[in-house]
Write an enzyme that holds these catalytic residues in place. Structure first.
Site, PDB file in Angstrom:
ATOM      1  N   ASN A   9       0.405  -0.942   0.244  1.00 33.72           N
ATOM      2  CA  ASN A   9       0.034  -0.285   0.114  1.00 33.72           C
ATOM      3  C   ASN A   9       0.965   0.915   0.388  1.00 33.72           C
ATOM      4  O   ASN A   9       0.403   2.608  -0.429  1.00 33.72           O
ATOM      5  CB  ASN A   9      -0.850  -0.125   1.407  1.00 33.72           C
ATOM      6  CG  ASN A   9      -2.409  -0.631   0.772  1.00 33.72           C
ATOM      7  OD1 ASN A   9      -3.256  -0.603   0.021  1.00 33.72           O
ATOM      8  ND2 ASN A   9      -2.021  -2.201   1.663  1.00 33.72           N
ATOM      9  N   SER A  10       2.139   1.134   0.020  1.00 30.86           N
ATOM     10  CA  SER A  10       2.691   2.506  -0.012  1.00 30.86           C
ATOM     11  C   SER A  10       3.971   2.710  -0.708  1.00 30.86           C
ATOM     12  O   SER A  10       4.242   3.153  -1.505  1.00 30.86           O
ATOM     13  CB  SER A  10       3.464   2.153   1.492  1.00 30.86           C
ATOM     14  OG  SER A  10       3.629   2.570   2.738  1.00 30.86           O
ATOM     15  N   ASP A 130      -0.260 -10.611   0.416  1.00 32.17           N
ATOM     16  CA  ASP A 130       1.105 -10.352   1.075  1.00 32.17           C
ATOM     17  C   ASP A 130       1.536 -11.064   2.906  1.00 32.17           C
ATOM     18  O   ASP A 130       2.391 -12.081   2.646  1.00 32.17           O
ATOM     19  CB  ASP A 130       1.271  -9.445   1.063  1.00 32.17           C
ATOM     20  CG  ASP A 130       0.546  -8.292   2.236  1.00 32.17           C
ATOM     21  OD1 ASP A 130      -0.535  -8.700   2.700  1.00 32.17           O
ATOM     22  OD2 ASP A 130       0.877  -7.316   2.918  1.00 32.17           O
ATOM     23  N   ARG A 131       0.419 -11.592   3.325  1.00 27.66           N
ATOM     24  CA  ARG A 131       0.562 -11.804   5.019  1.00 27.66           C
ATOM     25  C   ARG A 131       0.503 -13.392   5.037  1.00 27.66           C
ATOM     26  O   ARG A 131       1.346 -13.891   5.208  1.00 27.66           O
ATOM     27  CB  ARG A 131      -0.970 -11.326   5.132  1.00 27.66           C
ATOM     28  CG  ARG A 131      -1.320 -10.272   5.654  1.00 27.66           C
ATOM     29  CD  ARG A 131      -2.647  -9.694   6.112  1.00 27.66           C
ATOM     30  NE  ARG A 131      -2.849 -10.923   7.508  1.00 27.66           N
ATOM     31  CZ  ARG A 131      -3.624 -10.929   8.668  1.00 27.66           C
ATOM     32  NH1 ARG A 131      -4.869 -10.654   7.663  1.00 27.66           N
ATOM     33  NH2 ARG A 131      -3.686 -11.125   9.619  1.00 27.66           N
ATOM     34  N   ASP A 150       4.038  -8.135  10.175  1.00 29.01           N
ATOM     35  CA  ASP A 150       3.989  -7.887   8.982  1.00 29.01           C
ATOM     36  C   ASP A 150       4.308  -5.261   9.276  1.00 29.01           C
ATOM     37  O   ASP A 150       3.221  -5.284   9.438  1.00 29.01           O
ATOM     38  CB  ASP A 150       3.605  -7.758   8.076  1.00 29.01           C
ATOM     39  CG  ASP A 150       4.452  -7.041   6.388  1.00 29.01           C
ATOM     40  OD1 ASP A 150       4.306  -6.374   6.919  1.00 29.01           O
ATOM     41  OD2 ASP A 150       4.105  -7.289   5.880  1.00 29.01           O
ATOM     42  N   THR A 153       2.763  -0.898   5.612  1.00 30.71           N
ATOM     43  CA  THR A 153       1.555   0.204   6.277  1.00 30.71           C
ATOM     44  C   THR A 153       0.638  -0.227   7.459  1.00 30.71           C
ATOM     45  O   THR A 153      -0.044   1.092   7.869  1.00 30.71           O
ATOM     46  CB  THR A 153       0.787   0.691   4.143  1.00 30.71           C
ATOM     47  OG1 THR A 153       1.690   0.782   3.414  1.00 30.71           O
ATOM     48  CG2 THR A 153       0.046   1.626   4.908  1.00 30.71           C
ATOM     49  N   THR A 206       4.031  18.961  22.515  1.00 36.18           N
ATOM     50  CA  THR A 206       3.504  17.712  21.430  1.00 36.18           C
ATOM     51  C   THR A 206       4.063  16.543  20.500  1.00 36.18           C
ATOM     52  O   THR A 206       3.536  15.649  20.500  1.00 36.18           O
ATOM     53  CB  THR A 206       2.666  18.772  20.185  1.00 36.18           C
ATOM     54  OG1 THR A 206       2.242  19.787  21.394  1.00 36.18           O
ATOM     55  CG2 THR A 206       1.689  18.037  19.609  1.00 36.18           C
TER      56      THR A 206
HETATM   57  N1  LIG Z   1      12.040   4.415   1.839  1.00 41.85           N
HETATM   58  C1  LIG Z   1      11.033   4.635   2.309  1.00 41.85           C
HETATM   59  N2  LIG Z   1       9.889   4.776   2.123  1.00 41.85           N
HETATM   60  C2  LIG Z   1       8.715   4.561   2.541  1.00 41.85           C
HETATM   61  N3  LIG Z   1       7.991   4.584   3.542  1.00 41.85           N
HETATM   62  C3  LIG Z   1       9.484   3.538   4.975  1.00 41.85           C
HETATM   63  C4  LIG Z   1      10.869   3.868   3.798  1.00 41.85           C
HETATM   64  N4  LIG Z   1      11.524   3.337   4.235  1.00 41.85           N
HETATM   65  C5  LIG Z   1      10.468   2.680   6.166  1.00 41.85           C
HETATM   66  N5  LIG Z   1       9.602   3.473   5.992  1.00 41.85           N
HETATM   67  C6  LIG Z   1       8.321   3.228   6.167  1.00 41.85           C
HETATM   68  O1  LIG Z   1       7.864   1.883   5.807  1.00 41.85           O
HETATM   69  C7  LIG Z   1       6.938   1.885   6.516  1.00 41.85           C
HETATM   70  C8  LIG Z   1       6.011   1.276   4.589  1.00 41.85           C
HETATM   71  O2  LIG Z   1       6.366  -0.343   5.132  1.00 41.85           O
HETATM   72  P1  LIG Z   1       6.884  -1.521   3.443  1.00 41.85           P
HETATM   73  O3  LIG Z   1       6.793  -2.869   4.147  1.00 41.85           O
HETATM   74  O4  LIG Z   1       6.995  -0.513   2.819  1.00 41.85           O
HETATM   75  O5  LIG Z   1       5.142  -0.956   3.027  1.00 41.85           O
HETATM   76  P2  LIG Z   1       4.597  -1.796   1.986  1.00 41.85           P
HETATM   77  O6  LIG Z   1       4.885  -3.027   1.843  1.00 41.85           O
HETATM   78  O7  LIG Z   1       2.322  -1.902   2.971  1.00 41.85           O
HETATM   79  O8  LIG Z   1       4.140  -0.595   1.192  1.00 41.85           O
HETATM   80  C9  LIG Z   1       5.916   2.728   6.252  1.00 41.85           C
HETATM   81  O9  LIG Z   1       5.121   2.921   6.885  1.00 41.85           O
HETATM   82  C10 LIG Z   1       6.988   4.187   7.016  1.00 41.85           C
HETATM   83  O10 LIG Z   1       7.327   4.202   8.090  1.00 41.85           O
HETATM   84  C1  LIG Z   2      -3.665  -5.972   6.035  1.00 40.16           C
HETATM   85  C2  LIG Z   2      -3.198  -5.195   4.376  1.00 40.16           C
HETATM   86  C3  LIG Z   2      -3.767  -4.258   4.005  1.00 40.16           C
HETATM   87  C4  LIG Z   2      -1.254  -5.136   4.765  1.00 40.16           C
HETATM   88  O1  LIG Z   2      -1.202  -4.667   2.890  1.00 40.16           O
HETATM   89  P1  LIG Z   2       0.452  -3.449   3.448  1.00 40.16           P
HETATM   90  O2  LIG Z   2       0.220  -2.866   5.509  1.00 40.16           O
HETATM   91  O3  LIG Z   2       1.258  -4.976   3.590  1.00 40.16           O
HETATM   92  O4  LIG Z   2       0.268  -2.970   2.460  1.00 40.16           O
HETATM   93  C5  LIG Z   2      -3.355  -6.587   3.366  1.00 40.16           C
HETATM   94  O5  LIG Z   2      -2.874  -7.257   3.506  1.00 40.16           O
HETATM   95  C6  LIG Z   2      -5.032  -6.753   2.815  1.00 40.16           C
HETATM   96  O6  LIG Z   2      -4.932  -5.409   2.294  1.00 40.16           O
HETATM   97  N1  LIG Z   2      -5.798  -8.045   3.583  1.00 40.16           N
HETATM   98  C7  LIG Z   2      -6.949  -8.208   3.260  1.00 40.16           C
HETATM   99  C8  LIG Z   2      -7.769  -8.743   4.753  1.00 40.16           C
HETATM  100  C9  LIG Z   2      -6.878  -9.208   5.325  1.00 40.16           C
HETATM  101  O7  LIG Z   2      -5.800  -9.422   5.113  1.00 40.16           O
HETATM  102  O8  LIG Z   2      -8.008  -9.966   6.579  1.00 40.16           O
HETATM  103  K   LIG Z   3       2.199  -4.865   6.226  1.00 34.20           K
END
Ligand SMILES: Nc1ncnc2c1ncn2[C@@H]1O[C@H](COP(=O)(O)OP(=O)(O)O)[C@@H](O)[C@H]1O
Ligand SMILES: CC(C)(COP(=O)(O)O)[C@@H](O)C(=O)NCCC(=O)O
Ligand SMILES: [K+]
Length: 286
Positions: A9-10, A130-131, A150, A153, A206
């Protein structure tokens, strides 16, 4: 050689495999339709590496995977190797973002991993791929029972018992999302970075109050889930992955060292899961 792509999601997570060996990983922003097209036209490995590491969509991180003993060094990769028969570099996709999945389905030589490709028992239909992949990758590597944390995001817990049966898990906003949502949905709270070290719990400004609230409650939540896991599976293993894993581990080492000591830290769990599906077997010969 083949490419694994995990769409989170990121950001996007790329793994360049030589058969079963993960050679390079890259994290990039989301990419455009024209990038998908350009990648599909790459004829050599060096073109693929070039486009991934220095496209206009500059990756935020580019890591050499150094902990795999049999992994090819970047200098020894066959950089001028011409792809023999396939029209485009083979790409195996796992995505939790449907709109992004649709974009990457325009790539000519793409395979998509679904829950049906993962031999875990008892999965529910909407479980995130992914999970499931991270759990499969961790369990097949270190053994079951396995709990995966994990820290992406979203922060997820996903566990399976000794029979490789999904035990269950939980989903909550990840560290970055918790900070962002406070800034976005309040009138007076600023956007705050996560500190490298565990902050003071009882804050007097804060910024530190936000850091303390998010971090200490998340650590307490992790401790609670981990203890519940060990109550069910005293010998159960726990692996942690995701973009915030390093920060979390460092906080845990300060606050709950006994827990930190028992965690397996691995950035590439989802790639290991992808490599251990039938889809990847298909690519091993390409
Ligand atoms: N270079 C980077 N860019 C974006 N997110 C980062 C980075 N380094 C660390 N993070 C952290 O990683 C988190 C996202 O984790 P990630 O496993 O990459 O997400 P996803 O697989 O859901 O896209 C963000 O919340 C952020 O805090
Ligand atoms: C929970 C998640 C949003 C995690 O996504 P990520 O943080 O890895 O981008 C993804 O695994 C998802 O959309 N899951 C579907 C709902 C579930 O696992 O029950
Ligand atoms: K995740």
């Amino acid at each position: 050689m083949w490419l694994a792509l995990i769409i989170g999601n990121s950001r996007l997570h790329w793994g360049l495999f030589d058969g079963k060996t993960l050679c390079h990983t890259y994290d990039t922003e989301r990419l455009s339709k024209s990038f998908v097209y350009s990648l599909s036209k790459c004829q050599t490995l060096s073109e693929v590496q070039q486009i991934l590491s220095s496209s206009p969509h500059t990756p935020r991180q580019s890591l050499f995977v150094g902990n795999q003993q049999d992994c090819a060094d970047s200098s020894t990769l066959p950089t001028s190797h011409t792809l023999p028969t396939t029209p485009s570099f083979p790409l195996l996709l796992a995505s939790v973002v449907p709109s992004q999945t649709a974009l990457w389905l325009t790539y000519p030589n793409v395979g998509v991993v679904t829950l049906e490709d993962i031999p875990l028992q008892g999965m529910y239909p909407t479980l995130g791929i992914d999970r499931a992949l991270a759990l499969w990758g961790a369990g097949k590597t270190w053994g079951f029972p396995m709990l995966v944390i994990d820290a992406g995001t979203a922060l997820t817990f996903t566990g399976a018992d000794a029979n490789q049966n999904l035990f269950g898990g939980a989903i909550l906003p990840g560290l970055g999302l918790q900070m962002a949502t406070l800034a976005e949905n309040t009138g007076q709270l600023p956007n705050v970075e996560l500190p490298h070290d565990l902050p003071q719990r009882f804050a007097v400004n804060t910024q530190q109050a936000i850091q303390s609230g998010v971090i200490y409650t998340l650590l307490a939540g992790i401790k609670d889930f981990v203890q519940a896991w060990w109550q069910s599976f005293p010998q159960g293993k726990i692996a942690i992955t995701g973009g915030d894993r390093t920060l979390l581990i460092s906080y845990l080492q300060s606050l709950f060292p006994e827990i930190a000591k028992r965690l397996i830290v691995e950035p590439n769990l989802i790639f290991w899961g992808m490599e251990k599906t039938q889809n990847a077997q298909f690519f091993h010969n390409s």
